[in-house]
Design an enzyme around this catalytic site. Structure first.
Site, PDB file in Angstrom:
ATOM      1  N   ASP A  52       0.966  -1.117   0.061  1.00 32.18           N
ATOM      2  CA  ASP A  52       0.094  -0.196   0.062  1.00 32.18           C
ATOM      3  C   ASP A  52       0.778   1.324   0.156  1.00 32.18           C
ATOM      4  O   ASP A  52       1.971   0.955  -0.319  1.00 32.18           O
ATOM      5  CB  ASP A  52      -1.005   0.078   1.238  1.00 32.18           C
ATOM      6  CG  ASP A  52      -2.169   0.406   0.812  1.00 32.18           C
ATOM      7  OD1 ASP A  52      -2.168   1.729   0.645  1.00 32.18           O
ATOM      8  OD2 ASP A  52      -3.494   0.175   1.015  1.00 32.18           O
ATOM      9  N   HIS A  98       2.369   2.028  -3.014  1.00 35.00           N
ATOM     10  CA  HIS A  98       1.403   2.995  -3.763  1.00 35.00           C
ATOM     11  C   HIS A  98       1.900   4.655  -3.760  1.00 35.00           C
ATOM     12  O   HIS A  98       0.982   5.491  -4.002  1.00 35.00           O
ATOM     13  CB  HIS A  98      -0.076   2.952  -2.975  1.00 35.00           C
ATOM     14  CG  HIS A  98      -0.780   1.744  -3.353  1.00 35.00           C
ATOM     15  ND1 HIS A  98      -1.975   1.283  -2.926  1.00 35.00           N
ATOM     16  CD2 HIS A  98      -0.459   0.413  -3.947  1.00 35.00           C
ATOM     17  CE1 HIS A  98      -2.352   0.140  -3.273  1.00 35.00           C
ATOM     18  NE2 HIS A  98      -1.413  -0.398  -4.084  1.00 35.00           N
TER      19      HIS A  98
END
Length: 395
Positions: free
Chosen positions: A221, A244
């Site tokens: 993430d 991310h």
């Protein structure tokens, strides 16, 4: 020179003063093995660690909790600091702290290891292994699973130093800084597979004067995520990937929500990440804001969305359809951003119709896609561009 009794007495006095000063400057050490911790990775050492913490807290002098080499199994534990008599505790870790292999043991607790109301703590070295793989498999299978536990949490604390720590395979966030003041993370390494869900590397929220430097973060993430109520955040010399990217948000879930301001992100490399520099807000009514942000000296390598502001975040059109974001975004500077985009649109500003983005500044941006200049897309965004422009500005 004739040595008299007076000289001998003076020398003895100086020696006594020297050794007294030396001993007073040495931290009292509490070895977790002395409290029953076993370095075999199988014996539950939670109680031993908590007892060592309690003994250290009872000291009025500077203290050190020492974790020798080996693997130490720990279940969920909270280290409370409000009753500590000193404000200088060091936890020196030469070993590895291991979460239970059965994710159900800590999966519903929310936190694996939590430091609450602590003032004056240094954690030096060590590896924290969250053993989250089984929970990730459960989540991706569509079964009913626990939410998972954050690996290392600092809450309502101040004057925290994290040096040379490694976090591996956390069930959820690796490191959470929540409602803290004056926190420094240096030389941190975060590692989890790129497909591990919700495993943000470092998440900061409701905190001020946080510094994150000289760290490598690869996870499933956000490498670093920045939540509401964050101010005076400094991020420098970070290697991010997989992951991310670095994200401000998601913001605007609550109507009454504190904003994010005075954030500096500089000298960062992104490699193969989903995003680079992202600001993300829910498409919901809110009084939040994002302002006074600087992104500088950034290198992108094959990043899907190098620069993105997304104010229409609404997965599956649930909980926010047909609403405009109420989060006001202003005064965001992008300086010396260069590298390659994995998609044709390298700069995307998708701002709120209700509160358009203002004061966006692009200076010396050089992003390409397949050896050609990338493209830019703007909606409800105002600002200016200067210096080198690739892609051509849409502001």
């Amino acid at each position: 020179m004739l040595i008299t009794k007076k000289h001998v007495s003076l020398l003895l006095l100086l020696l006594v003063m020297f050794f007294f000063h030396l001993s007073s400057g040495t931290k009292i050490t509490y070895n977790v093995q002395s409290y029953g911790a076993k370095p075999d990775g199988k014996t539950d050492s939670t109680k031993a660690f908590l007892n060592a913490w309690a003994a250290a807290c009872a000291s009025t002098k500077s203290v050190m909790i020492y974790v020798p080499q080996g693997r130490y199994l720990l279940a969920s534990a909270a280290f409370w600091g409000q009753n500590c008599k000193n404000k200088d505790t060091t936890i020196k870790i030469d070993g590895t702290l291991v979460a239970p292999s059965d994710y159900k043991v800590i999966g519903n607790t929310g936190n694996w290891l939590k430091f609450e109301r602590v003032n004056g703590l240094t954690i030096s070295g060590g590896t924290f292994d969250g053993q989250g793989a089984a929970l990730w498999t459960c989540k991706t299978s569509g079964k009913s699973c626990p939410n998972g536990a954050t690996g290392l949490t600092f809450s309502n604390s101040s004057n925290i130093n994290i040096i040379g720590l490694t976090s591996e395979n956390s069930q959820m966030f690796h490191i959470l800084v929540d409602n803290c003041d004056n926190v420094k993370l240096q030389g941190v390494k975060v590692s989890a597979p790129g497909n591990s869900p919700n495993t943000d590397g470092i998440h900061v929220q409701y905190s001020s004067r946080v510094t994150i430097m000289n760290s490598r973060i690869g996870t499933g993430d956000d490498c670093i995520s920045i939540g509401p109520g964050t101010s005076n955040l400094w991020i420098e010399n970070i290697a991010c990937g997989p992951g991310h990217g670095i994200s401000i948000g998601s913001l605007g879930w609550e109507v009454q929500e504190p904003g994010v301001q005075n954030v500096t992100v500089k000298t960062v490399t992104f490699k193969g990440t989903q995003n680079g520099l992202r600001v993300k807000t829910w498409a919901r009514t809110s009084n939040g804001f994002v302002k006074d942000i600087l992104f500088q000296h950034i290198v992108m390598t094959n990043v899907q969305n190098p620069i993105i502001i997304d104010q229409n975040y609404c997965p599956n059109n649930e909980n926010c359809p047909h609403q405009g974001s109420g989060v006001k975004i202003s005064d965001i500077k992008y300086r010396d951003i260069r590298g390659t985009s994995a998609t044709e649109v390298a700069v995307k500003f998708d701002c709120s119709k209700k509160y358009p983005c203002s004061g966006i500044s692009l200076e010396d941006v050089n992003l390409s896609y397949k050896n050609q200049p990338a493209e830019a897309s703007c909606a409800n965004a105002g600002g200016r561009a200067s210096g080198f422009e690739k892609p051509n500005s849409c502001l």
